[in-house]
Motif scaffolding. Structure first.
Motif, PDB file in Angstrom:
ATOM      1  N   THR A   1       0.838  -1.202   0.000  1.00 17.07           N
ATOM      2  CA  THR A   1       0.000   0.000   0.000  1.00 17.07           C
ATOM      3  C   THR A   1       0.870   1.249   0.000  1.00 17.07           C
ATOM      4  N   TYR A   2       1.904   1.232   0.816  1.00 13.40           N
ATOM      5  CA  TYR A   2       2.850   2.358   0.866  1.00 13.40           C
ATOM      6  C   TYR A   2       3.507   2.579  -0.496  1.00 13.40           C
ATOM      7  N   LYS A   3       3.953   1.510  -1.126  1.00 17.49           N
ATOM      8  CA  LYS A   3       4.657   1.617  -2.401  1.00 17.49           C
ATOM      9  C   LYS A   3       3.729   2.126  -3.513  1.00 17.49           C
ATOM     10  N   VAL A   4       2.466   1.702  -3.478  1.00 21.23           N
ATOM     11  CA  VAL A   4       1.504   2.139  -4.501  1.00 21.23           C
ATOM     12  C   VAL A   4       1.294   3.649  -4.443  1.00 21.23           C
ATOM     13  N   PHE A   5       1.218   4.198  -3.229  1.00 20.90           N
ATOM     14  CA  PHE A   5       0.839   5.606  -3.083  1.00 20.90           C
ATOM     15  C   PHE A   5       2.023   6.543  -2.862  1.00 20.90           C
ATOM     16  N   SER A   6       3.209   5.981  -2.733  1.00 17.95           N
ATOM     17  CA  SER A   6       4.375   6.856  -2.532  1.00 17.95           C
ATOM     18  C   SER A   6       4.648   7.720  -3.759  1.00 17.95           C
ATOM     19  N   GLY A   7       4.185   7.281  -4.924  1.00 17.80           N
ATOM     20  CA  GLY A   7       4.370   8.079  -6.126  1.00 17.80           C
ATOM     21  C   GLY A   7       3.064   8.554  -6.734  1.00 17.80           C
ATOM     22  N   TYR A   8       1.990   8.476  -5.976  1.00 17.21           N
ATOM     23  CA  TYR A   8       0.658   8.824  -6.493  1.00 17.21           C
ATOM     24  C   TYR A   8       0.434  10.339  -6.461  1.00 17.21           C
ATOM     25  N   ASP A   9      -0.242  10.846  -7.489  1.00 17.65           N
ATOM     26  CA  ASP A   9      -0.529  12.276  -7.571  1.00 17.65           C
ATOM     27  C   ASP A   9      -1.825  12.581  -6.814  1.00 17.65           C
ATOM     28  N   PHE A  10      -1.706  12.991  -5.556  1.00 18.47           N
ATOM     29  CA  PHE A  10      -2.876  13.295  -4.745  1.00 18.47           C
ATOM     30  C   PHE A  10      -3.468  14.671  -5.074  1.00 18.47           C
ATOM     31  N   LYS A  11      -2.683  15.540  -5.692  1.00 18.63           N
ATOM     32  CA  LYS A  11      -3.106  16.930  -5.857  1.00 18.63           C
ATOM     33  C   LYS A  11      -4.058  17.157  -7.033  1.00 18.63           C
ATOM     34  N   SER A  12      -4.050  16.254  -7.996  1.00 22.77           N
ATOM     35  CA  SER A  12      -4.746  16.522  -9.258  1.00 22.77           C
ATOM     36  C   SER A  12      -6.258  16.662  -9.116  1.00 22.77           C
ATOM     37  N   ASN A  13      -6.867  15.928  -8.196  1.00 23.44           N
ATOM     38  CA  ASN A  13      -8.330  15.963  -8.050  1.00 23.44           C
ATOM     39  C   ASN A  13      -8.745  16.383  -6.642  1.00 23.44           C
ATOM     40  N   LEU A  14      -8.123  17.441  -6.164  1.00 24.42           N
ATOM     41  CA  LEU A  14      -8.351  17.857  -4.778  1.00 24.42           C
ATOM     42  C   LEU A  14      -9.804  18.218  -4.517  1.00 24.42           C
ATOM     43  N   LYS A  15     -10.438  18.907  -5.458  1.00 22.91           N
ATOM     44  CA  LYS A  15     -11.839  19.294  -5.282  1.00 22.91           C
ATOM     45  C   LYS A  15     -12.747  18.068  -5.212  1.00 22.91           C
ATOM     46  N   GLU A  16     -12.387  17.028  -5.962  1.00 18.08           N
ATOM     47  CA  GLU A  16     -13.180  15.795  -5.946  1.00 18.08           C
ATOM     48  C   GLU A  16     -13.126  15.134  -4.570  1.00 18.08           C
ATOM     49  N   TYR A  17     -11.950  15.140  -3.935  1.00 20.05           N
ATOM     50  CA  TYR A  17     -11.818  14.537  -2.608  1.00 20.05           C
ATOM     51  C   TYR A  17     -12.681  15.281  -1.588  1.00 20.05           C
ATOM     52  N   LYS A  18     -12.680  16.604  -1.698  1.00 26.61           N
ATOM     53  CA  LYS A  18     -13.504  17.414  -0.798  1.00 26.61           C
ATOM     54  C   LYS A  18     -14.976  17.107  -1.000  1.00 26.61           C
ATOM     55  N   LYS A  19     -15.376  16.985  -2.262  1.00 22.98           N
ATOM     56  CA  LYS A  19     -16.771  16.690  -2.591  1.00 22.98           C
ATOM     57  C   LYS A  19     -17.167  15.301  -2.086  1.00 22.98           C
ATOM     58  N   ILE A  20     -16.305  14.322  -2.312  1.00 21.25           N
ATOM     59  CA  ILE A  20     -16.587  12.950  -1.869  1.00 21.25           C
ATOM     60  C   ILE A  20     -16.652  12.880  -0.348  1.00 21.25           C
ATOM     61  N   GLY A  21     -15.751  13.616   0.316  1.00 25.87           N
ATOM     62  CA  GLY A  21     -15.767  13.644   1.776  1.00 25.87           C
ATOM     63  C   GLY A  21     -17.071  14.214   2.314  1.00 25.87           C
ATOM     64  N   LEU A  22     -17.532  15.303   1.713  1.00 23.44           N
ATOM     65  CA  LEU A  22     -18.783  15.923   2.154  1.00 23.44           C
ATOM     66  C   LEU A  22     -19.971  15.003   1.890  1.00 23.44           C
ATOM     67  N   ILE A  23     -19.998  14.413   0.698  1.00 31.56           N
ATOM     68  CA  ILE A  23     -21.088  13.477   0.359  1.00 31.56           C
ATOM     69  C   ILE A  23     -21.074  12.279   1.302  1.00 31.56           C
ATOM     70  N   SER A  24     -19.881  11.768   1.603  1.00 27.52           N
ATOM     71  CA  SER A  24     -19.766  10.611   2.499  1.00 27.52           C
ATOM     72  C   SER A  24     -20.257  10.944   3.901  1.00 27.52           C
ATOM     73  N   PHE A  25     -19.880  12.127   4.386  1.00 26.74           N
ATOM     74  CA  PHE A  25     -20.320  12.542   5.722  1.00 26.74           C
ATOM     75  C   PHE A  25     -21.843  12.643   5.783  1.00 26.74           C
ATOM     76  N   LEU A  26     -22.440  13.295   4.792  1.00 22.88           N
ATOM     77  CA  LEU A  26     -23.903  13.433   4.766  1.00 22.88           C
ATOM     78  C   LEU A  26     -24.576  12.069   4.593  1.00 22.88           C
ATOM     79  N   SER A  27     -23.957  11.200   3.815  1.00 20.73           N
ATOM     80  CA  SER A  27     -24.521   9.858   3.608  1.00 20.73           C
ATOM     81  C   SER A  27     -24.497   9.046   4.895  1.00 20.73           C
TER      82      SER A  27
END
Length: 479
Positions: free
Chosen positions: A280-306
């Motif tokens: 898991t560490y190796k998969v995400f050590s080179g992952y681009d977390f920044k590209s869809n930042l707004k999507e993560y915020k949206k998913i987090g909000l939807i998940s919380f409300l759900s």
């Protein structure tokens, strides 16, 4: 070259997730993890004399299954054919891995392959709703999850409103846990006319089935939703308190107990937890977390409300939200969206705080390790619950013979609540013998004739003429 290496690690992670969950399922088969409600259904299977269709109708014509005909057909079929082989009944646990496949395939379409694998991994070893992973009868929750995810897919990805509506209806007619989340489906529909179509079609068919078709087809039809409970202020407050306790205390207690039980794990299980977390560490050590930042915020909000909407189902039932015991079976929807919330919060927070990929990946790897270890501990606890039940009934059989008791009602006295709370072998207070319907199969499995002797837990029946005490591994007659 680096991208190719990351893809290799991702493939390896997916293989590990598959192998890990097959190992859990095979453990359930090998150790015949059958407790609580599963015991009654397996015993029922041994006494079926009707034809398949006659039995299936009688099975559906009950207070628990009349409102859940889709999962009822699947469960009834497994029960019917398990009369010749009890392993057929245990096939119900395979619906959990099938739900994982649905989660991965749909998350991959909406997010990315990497995050789909992470979500699938964390969902597969979540502490929330463990009954849906280890209990065959809870295939209804897994079916409901699969149909709900397909409903989301056909709205969000394919924009097929009618197909989405039909899958949502199938989810509700399997298990009601996603019913409040019709609001999520409506939110994801962009066009107001399509939104109205979805609402009218979905709610219309569900209401017609519940209020007209169900009562006319089934004699024992029962409306399981208890709307009047929402007006009970003390109960609403209780649901709120238990919900907060679940997220802010119980989950951490569960992980702590899971780590304490690490001594009961096999070496290969501990190594697998380390391997999964490392990959898991190796998969995400080179992952681009920044590209869809707004999507993560949206998913987090939807998940919380759900999660909030999902918890509202408890306002209309007699259950309470908890990770302990068998009652956690109602938390399938919460399990799904809590996993999404955790992933989106970690990713979003790490980017905002500029923690960097290495720290974020390490944090995800630690979470994966803790959850895998805890999940393996829970698996062992369910296995221990089976051994605990069989030990009690085997020793009770010996005590009955030595006391020359061949018929009657027998009560078994032991401090079940103290046992599941203090016995270190239990992680989340896994279900042991308590209800009346559990005893016939336990008796039959351990040499007691259930037609002549019916065993009760004294907590459920206090007026037995014959009472045996189980304490410190010894059974003695006290009445």
């Amino acid at each position: 070259m680096e991208k190719k290496l990351n893809n290799s690690y991702l493939i390896f992670l997916n293989i590990l997730i598959i192998v890990y969950n097959l190992y859990i399922s095979l453990s359930v088969f090998k150790e015949k993890i059958i407790v609580t409600d599963d015991l009654s259904k397996l015993y029922e299977s041994k006494h079926i004399s009707k034809s398949y269709f006659s039995y299936l109708y009688s099975f559906l014509d009950s207070t628990t299954m009349a409102a859940r005909p889709i999962s009822g057909i699947v469960t009834g079929t497994l029960i019917f054919f398990s009369k010749s082989n009890e392993y057929i009944y245990l096939l119900g646990v395979l619906f959990f891995p099938l739900s994982l496949l649905a989660i991965y395939c749909i998350a991959k379409k909406i997010l990315s392959k990497e995050l789909a694998s992470l979500i699938t991994l964390l969902y597969s070893c979540s502490l929330i709703g463990t009954s849906i992973q280890f209990s065959s009868i809870m295939l209804n929750s897994n079916l409901a999850t699969i149909f709900f995810l397909l409903s989301i897919y056909f709205i969000y990805v394919r924009e097929k409103i009618i197909i989405s509506s039909l899958f949502f209806i199938a989810s509700i007619l399997s298990y009601e846990i996603f019913l409040p989340l019709i609001l999520l489906n409506l939110f994801l529909i962009k066009d107001n006319k399509k939104r109205i179509l979805f609402l009218l079609l979905t709610s219309g068919i569900i209401i017609i089935f519940r209020k007209i078709i169900q009562p006319s087809i089934f004699v024992n039809s029962y409306q399981r939703d208890e709307v009047n409970k929402i007006f009970e202020f003390k109960r609403v407050l209780q649901i709120a308190v238990f919900s907060l306790k679940l997220f802010f205390k119980d989950l951490f207690v569960g992980i702590y107990k899971g780590l304490l039980n690490i001594r009961n794990l096999h070496v290969i299980e501990i190594l697998s937890a380390f391997l999964i977390s490392f990959v898991t560490y190796k998969v995400f050590s080179g992952y681009d977390f920044k590209s869809n930042l707004k999507e993560y915020k949206k998913i987090g909000l939807i998940s919380f409300l759900s999660i909030m909407f999902g918890l509202s189902i408890f306002l209309f039932s007699s259950y309470i939200p908890t990770i302990f015991g068998f009652d956690n079976r109602n938390l399938g929807a919460i399990r799904l969206f809590y996993t999404l919330l955790v992933v989106s919060l970690i990713v979003y927070s790490s980017v905002k705080l500029k923690l960097g990929n290495k720290i974020t990946s390490a944090f995800l790897a630690v979470i994966a390790f803790l959850l895998v270890i805890t999940n393996l501990s829970v698996k062992n606890s369910w296995s221990y619950a089976v051994k605990f039940n069989n030990e009690i009934f085997t020793k009770l059989n010996t005590a009955l013979q030595s006391n020359h008791i061949e018929a009657g009602e027998v009560c078994l006295k032991y401090d079940i609540f103290n046992e599941v709370k203090t016995n270190p072998r239990f992680t989340l207070r896994e279900p042991i013998f308590y209800n009346n319907w559990e005893s016939p199969m336990l008796s039959q499995m351990n040499g007691i004739d259930p037609h002549k002797i019916h065993v009760y837990n004294i907590e459920r029946k206090a007026d037995c003429n014959i009472v045996f005490l189980y304490k410190n591994g010894i059974i003695t007659r006290i009445k």
